[in-house]
Design a protein around this motif. Structure first.
Motif, mmCIF file in Angstrom:
data_model
loop_
_atom_site.group_PDB
_atom_site.id
_atom_site.type_symbol
_atom_site.label_atom_id
_atom_site.label_comp_id
_atom_site.label_asym_id
_atom_site.label_seq_id
_atom_site.Cartn_x
_atom_site.Cartn_y
_atom_site.Cartn_z
ATOM 1 N N ALA A 38 -3.541 26.696 -7.478
ATOM 2 C CA ALA A 38 -2.569 27.009 -6.651
ATOM 3 C C ALA A 38 -2.444 26.112 -5.538
ATOM 4 N N HIS A 39 -3.505 25.315 -5.078
ATOM 5 C CA HIS A 39 -3.512 24.472 -3.811
ATOM 6 C C HIS A 39 -3.317 23.034 -4.347
ATOM 7 N N SER A 63 -9.508 39.721 -4.199
ATOM 8 C CA SER A 63 -8.352 38.894 -3.969
ATOM 9 C C SER A 63 -8.085 38.008 -5.324
ATOM 10 N N SER A 83 5.339 31.605 -0.126
ATOM 11 C CA SER A 83 4.155 31.220 0.417
ATOM 12 C C SER A 83 3.954 29.685 0.888
ATOM 13 N N GLU A 104 -5.570 34.609 -7.010
ATOM 14 C CA GLU A 104 -4.147 33.684 -7.072
ATOM 15 C C GLU A 104 -4.012 33.243 -8.571
#
Length: 290
Positions: free
Chosen positions: A263-264, A195, A229, A197
């Motif tokens: 991304a957060h 995974s 998202s 991002e």
């Protein structure tokens, strides 16, 4: 098709990914082959995107084949849209979800402009469809560096009577800088199962020359915000759903001027662009009046 997904709890995630094999049409001259399908199911609002996983240059990429909701998809799938219903919501779908891929030859295009950029590999537009908004895929040519990060270079739109010249290359431009943050589930099999991002930023540069990456510090760097998202009740989600009434999300860009590292990271909403309908909105702080 038998679909499988991770045992992870997705109840509070924005999307879930399912995967399964579909058998290709049998031919007497080849062995039996299959196509790997990946289905991305978005929760708020409910929609489904179906990808074929294509092998290209010994790497695997997604190719978007179907979307249940054209207005909420990052790419406008080719074909005549038709009405469909997912989760009780009526929308316009496009594409065929049960398409297959036959084994085919592939060509890798690389370049080495200088030692700083290193060797870059061309990423075809079809492998970014549904992952980035169409308006960005159409505007930039994407090259992947040896560290797996991607840089998008603005395409030169030359008319039939124009020729490429040095003056055009010296004009100010932008780069689309895509920084990948890889997950802890590192995949050593080569099948791209880990995974990750992406942090997508539009960086102003002083020249359009591909070999020069000189940031224009007079213009702010913008970070792209992902409407799909975003939490269901967030301001970003509500703004995105409102703008999707004016144009499909494939042609909607929401940017932040905040200093975003991942991304957060928290971010403000500063610029909203709808390039296909030639609209642009900027946020402005207004002092309250008693």
């Amino acid at each position: 098709v038998t679909l499988r997904m991770s045992s992870k709890d997705y109840s509070h995630e924005p999307f879930a990914i399912l995967a399964g094999w579909i058998e290709n049409a049998k031919r007497p001259d080849v062995y039996s082959t299959h196509t790997l399908k990946e289905i991305v199911v978005w929760q708020h609002p409910p929609s489904i995107n179906v990808f074929n996983v294509a092998e290209h240059g010994r790497r695997h990429f997604r190719v978007l084949e179907y979307t249940s909701n054209m207005s909420l998809c990052m790419h406008e799938v080719a074909g005549e849209p038709y009405p469909d219903r997912v989760g009780g919501i009526l929308s316009m779908s496009a594409g065929v979800p049960m398409t297959t891929l036959d084994p085919d030859a592939s060509l890798i295009v690389t370049r080495a402009l200088n030692s700083e950029l290193g060797t870059q590999t061309l990423i075809q537009d079809r492998f970014l469809a549904g992952l980035l908004p169409t308006c960005l895929v159409e505007k930039y040519t994407f090259w992947q560096s040896e560290d797996d990060n991607i840089i998008g270079y603005e395409k030169q739109n030359l008319s039939e009577n124009e020729e490429e010249n040095d003056d055009e290359d010296d004009r100010p431009s932008t780069r689309l800088k895509i920084t990948l943050a890889k997950g802890e589930d590192f995949d050593k099999s080569g099948f791209c199962n880990s995974s990750g991002e992406a942090l997508v930023q539009r960086v102003p540069v002083t020249t359009a020359r591909d070999e020069i990456f000189e940031v224009d510090k007079m213009i702010p760097t913008l970070t792209l915000l992902n409407v799909l998202s975003a939490p269901p009740a967030s301001f970003l989600k509500r703004i995105g759903m409102l703008l999707s009434r004016l144009d499909n999300l494939a042609h909607v860009l929401i940017w932040s001027t905040s200093n975003i590292k991942s991304a957060h990271s928290p971010a403000s909403i500063d610029i909203m662009e709808l390039p296909r309908v030639n609209l642009k909105f900027k946020s402005q702080k207004v002092a309250s009046v008693d």
